[in-house]
Design a protein around this motif. Structure first.
Motif, short mmCIF file in Angstrom:
data_model
loop_
_atom_site.label_atom_id
_atom_site.label_comp_id
_atom_site.label_asym_id
_atom_site.label_seq_id
_atom_site.Cartn_x
_atom_site.Cartn_y
_atom_site.Cartn_z
N ALA A 157 2.32 -68.92 59.90
CA ALA A 157 3.00 -69.86 60.80
C ALA A 157 4.49 -69.83 60.51
O ALA A 157 4.93 -69.48 59.40
CB ALA A 157 2.46 -71.28 60.64
N VAL A 158 5.28 -70.19 61.52
CA VAL A 158 6.72 -70.39 61.36
C VAL A 158 6.98 -71.89 61.30
O VAL A 158 6.51 -72.63 62.17
CB VAL A 158 7.50 -69.75 62.52
N ARG A 191 8.04 -68.03 52.72
CA ARG A 191 9.04 -66.96 52.76
C ARG A 191 10.25 -67.47 53.54
O ARG A 191 10.12 -68.05 54.62
CB ARG A 191 8.46 -65.72 53.44
N VAL A 211 2.15 -63.19 58.48
CA VAL A 211 2.69 -64.50 58.78
C VAL A 211 1.58 -65.40 59.31
O VAL A 211 0.87 -65.05 60.25
CB VAL A 211 3.83 -64.41 59.80
N LYS A 253 15.15 -68.92 58.46
CA LYS A 253 13.81 -69.06 59.02
C LYS A 253 12.82 -69.25 57.88
O LYS A 253 12.85 -68.53 56.89
CB LYS A 253 13.43 -67.84 59.85
N GLU A 308 8.81 -69.27 56.88
CA GLU A 308 7.52 -68.78 57.32
C GLU A 308 6.48 -69.02 56.24
O GLU A 308 6.76 -68.92 55.04
CB GLU A 308 7.58 -67.29 57.63
N VAL A 365 3.36 -67.34 54.70
CA VAL A 365 2.74 -66.01 54.66
C VAL A 365 1.52 -66.07 53.77
O VAL A 365 1.45 -66.88 52.83
CB VAL A 365 3.73 -64.95 54.15
#
Length: 782
Positions: A510-511, A544, A508, A497, A499, A501
């Motif tokens: 956004a993803v 991240r 967070v 995943k 992200e 940050v």
């Protein structure tokens, strides 16, 4: 023709050719290896700078340098042969850079029917790699306790580059900066580089020849084993330079396509070379041709499949030469395959489990930073930087205070060893200064790490393929962004995943959507999906990455070091070259170098921007830089479309065989000697800025010296920049060697076939006959 080369520097072929291996040869191996090294180093002292940026056209003659093309072909083939991720990456990088630094070396691409020369190059590279194997084996034999032989004083010169070149070279070169940290001064890196150079030409044989069109479904097994003949007086494309005559010469004899860098001559190839086949160049307005470089080209899949198999065959030939070593065969094989590169005892890789920064609070003058420590590494180290602090305290998950191992007036370190308690840790920083900034970095030694994370751009309207931003370029807020990330280690691919940050490392933003691009047992690559990602705010961020290991089933988290700050202004070097050269006749007061940048206002309203061009030179020469706004107009550049939209636009151009048009209206030219200018740019408008560079005082500038040119656009709200690197070549002519030859030394032009004279401006035949087309001028499309 490059021989012993670093990932950046290519040097001329030494005068003494490596001898064929035989029983007598084995008795002379060390002597000949030393002779080859001495010969190469002597040439390098006078030539390495000159060769660095002597080849400048960016990636238009080959399978594209990404996972669809050269990089993917190389990685897939080497993985099947047991090469580890570090070795595959090094070879792929050298393969990619061949398109930049040997762009006009026709045998490096099998262009212009350089079939005999290209096949000979493959034999030469194989012999040269063997000479490196022999040198490594000899060093290992002398010092059996050295797991990774260091380079001799001679070969270390191949990596002696100015720091600013490593740090600021644009586009693809950015991707290989990390290679200099991976045992870059070892001779094994030279072997990887030579292999990458050889594989580039080998793979291009299938993309640039008619091998597939002739009905061949297996690789040409003669490549790497013998020198092929170039058929003479054949007309494979007798009626149309883009159409093979499969019932005539085009179906009975091997040919390769011709690439002329002048658009009109490229399209009308038969005016210069009747009966020959053109490469195809959509930028010139003639997309159709023999090349199979991109998925939109006919027979791409077949050419790629053959290139993969042929790559395996050639590399196996190289591996077979290890059998001729008199000793240390297994150790050299292990090094060449990259087996020991990530052993923590020989070449530790430092990863960041957490990076965050905060300010002490205005009320309490203290602040906490919390982070999680996992169990996926060794030598855990917490580093806290803070100026004028009163106290820095680290607490473990049980809230017990941990004693620091070292302390200075602006830093504390806490070495936690190999097995710290997993869970949530906390750093508390107190200071008498309100709003005092502090920084926390949790570092570990690990086999799981993020090797790269880059936002990408299309470099120009000719291509749908994406390249990393330069180190000084920021991503754009409000447009579709694409990225590419490479993660090393044995991981569960579907667990990864990405992200965004904030700079604290805790929140967070956004993803990121992610798609698995390629996967091997020891590394994986990810990118965006077709829609890309729209950065949700202009808030600074880090990336991240989290996931799960496949071998130990542990969860891990890694942070990318760079802080990105989305901007609403975009700056991009827009000339169709990766770098530029200039000579004494090109930088007089009346005749400077002109380079173009596009500046786009992505904001919702018109805004005034300060433009500034600057020079960073490796010499004491004085340069004058001036700016001229040469064009303007509203347009939707393809670099800001989603990958799917770019591919569709590319297909449309190919099908219609037209050159893309950029609608711009002219502005009144403005020229400022200071290299600064202020201009108002409307919302969603792009202007083209021409930067002129003039050499006012030579100082100590020497043949091969480098300079970096950057352009920035800024106002009180947003700022961005891009750069390009150039090299001074001390040869006559404007362009250097009149664009009809190559500058191979001080006042030494090696002229193209059919040209002669001191600056290649005459019609006398050249004895070398090395090139059939000259380097493009600074205003050339390629």
């Amino acid at each position: 023709h490059a021989t012993r080369c670093s990932p950046i520097v290519c040097c001329p072929r030494p005068a003494q050719k490596p001898q064929p291996r035989s029983s007598e040869h084995k008795g002379k191996k060390q002597k000949e290896s030393n002779t080859l090294r001495a010969s190469t180093t002597t040439m390098l002292l006078t030539m390495k700078k000159a060769a660095l940026f002597s080849v400048l056209v960016l990636c238009v003659l080959a399978f594209k340098p990404n996972d669809i093309g050269h990089a993917g072909i190389t990685e897939q083939a080497l993985a099947d042969l047991g090469f580890t991720a570090v070795a595959r990456d090094a070879v792929a990088n050298a393969n990619i850079l061949t398109d930049i630094f040997e762009q006009l070396t026709h045998e490096a691409h099998f262009d212009d029917e350089y079939i005999e020369q290209g096949s000979k190059r493959l034999l030469d590279k194989k012999d040269e790699i063997y000479q490196v194997f022999l040198a490594i084996a000899t060093e290992l034999d002398k010092s059996s306790n050295s797991p990774s032989p260091s380079s001799s004083s001679d070969s270390s010169d191949f990596f002696d580059l100015p720091d600013f070149v490593k740090d600021t070279t644009t586009n693809l070169i950015d991707r290989v900066n990390s290679l200099f940290g991976l045992n870059a001064e070892s001779e094994i890196s030279e072997a990887w580089t030579m292999l990458g150079q050889a594989l580039h030409g080998l793979q291009d044989f299938y993309s640039h020849s008619n091998w597939v069109e002739m009905g061949n479904r297996f690789p040409n097994t003669d490549l790497g084993r013998k020198i092929l003949e170039t058929p003479e007086n054949k007309k494979p494309c007798p009626n149309d330079p883009s159409v093979l005559d499969l019932n005539g010469d085009g179906g009975n004899f091997i040919t390769t396509s011709y690439f002329i860098f002048e658009p009109s001559k490229h399209c009308d190839l038969h005016a210069t070379l009747p009966g020959k086949c053109r490469h195809g160049w959509d930028f010139a307005g003639c997309a159709t041709g023999l090349n199979k470089d991109e998925p939109t080209r006919p027979n791409f899949d077949s050419a790629k499949a053959l290139a993969i198999e042929s790559t395996k065959n050639y590399v196996q030939l190289v591996l077979n030469t290890l059998n001729d070593l008199p000793f240390k065969e297994d150790e050299v094989r292990s090094l060449f395959l990259g087996g020991a590169e990530y052993d923590a005892t020989t070449n530790p890789i430092i990863s960041s489990q957490f990076i965050g920064q905060k300010n002490t609070e205005a009320v309490s003058t203290c602040a906490d930073s919390v982070f999680t420590i996992d169990n996926t590494g060794n030598e855990y180290n917490v580093i806290v930087d803070a100026e004028n602090y009163d106290s820095i305290t680290l607490f473990n998950p049980s809230n017990a205070e941990v004693t620091s191992t070292s302390s200075t007036e602006d830093r504390k370190e806490f070495k936690l060893g190999d097995n710290p308690v997993t869970g949530t840790w906390k750093v508390t920083v107190c200071s008498n200064d309100n709003n005092n900034l502090f920084h926390v970095d949790v570092q570990i030694i690990s086999t799981y790490f993020v090797k790269e994370f880059d936002f990408l751009r299309v470099l120009d309207p000719r291509s749908t393929f994406l390249f990393p931003l330069s180190p000084i370029t920021e991503p754009i807020f409000g447009v579709s962004e694409s990225y590419l990330s490479q993660i090393f280690g044995k991981i569960v691919d579907e667990s990864i995943k990405f992200e965004l940050v904030d700079v604290t490392g805790e929140n967070v933003i956004a993803v990121l959507p992610s798609v698995l691009v390629s996967t091997f047992s020891d590394s994986s690559k990810y990118s965006t999906n077709n829609t890309g990602v729209f950065l949700p705010s202009r808030q600074p961020f880090r990336v991240r990455v989290s996931g799960r290991t496949s071998d130990t089933n542990e969860n891990f988290v890694r942070y990318n070091n760079r802080i990105f700050t989305p901007q609403t202004v975009g700056v991009q070097f827009s000339d169709s070259i990766a770098a530029f050269t200039f000579g004494p006749d090109m930088v007089s007061e009346n005749n400077g170098i002109n380079l173009s940048f596009d500046v786009t206002n992505h904001g919702n309203v018109a805004a005034e921007f300060d433009l500034k061009a600057s020079i960073n030179s490796s010499s004491s020469a004085d340069f004058k830089v001036s700016i001229e706004v040469t064009s303007s107009g509203s347009k939707k550049r393809e670099m800001f479309l989603s990958p799917h939209e770019r591919m569709e636009a590319k297909k449309d151009r190919d099908s219609h065989n037209v050159r893309p048009t950029l609608k711009r209206g002219l502005l009144d030219p403005r020229d400022v000697d200071s290299g600064e200018e202020t201009v108002t740019i409307a919302s969603l408008e792009t202007i083209t800025v021409t930067v002129t560079v003039v050499l006012q005082r030579e100082g100590d500038i020497q043949h091969g010296d480098l300079l970096q040119l950057s352009l920035s656009a800024s106002n009180g709200d947003t700022s961005n920049a891009d750069l390009v690197v150039g090299q001074y070549l001390a040869c006559p002519g404007d362009p250097v060697c009149s664009g009809q030859g190559a500058c191979t030394g001080v006042d030494t032009c090696t002229c193209n076939e059919g040209f002669g004279g001191n600056s290649c401006d005459g019609d006398s035949p050249s004895p070398s006959g090395l090139l059939s087309f000259g380097s493009p001028s600074s205003n050339s499309p390629s």
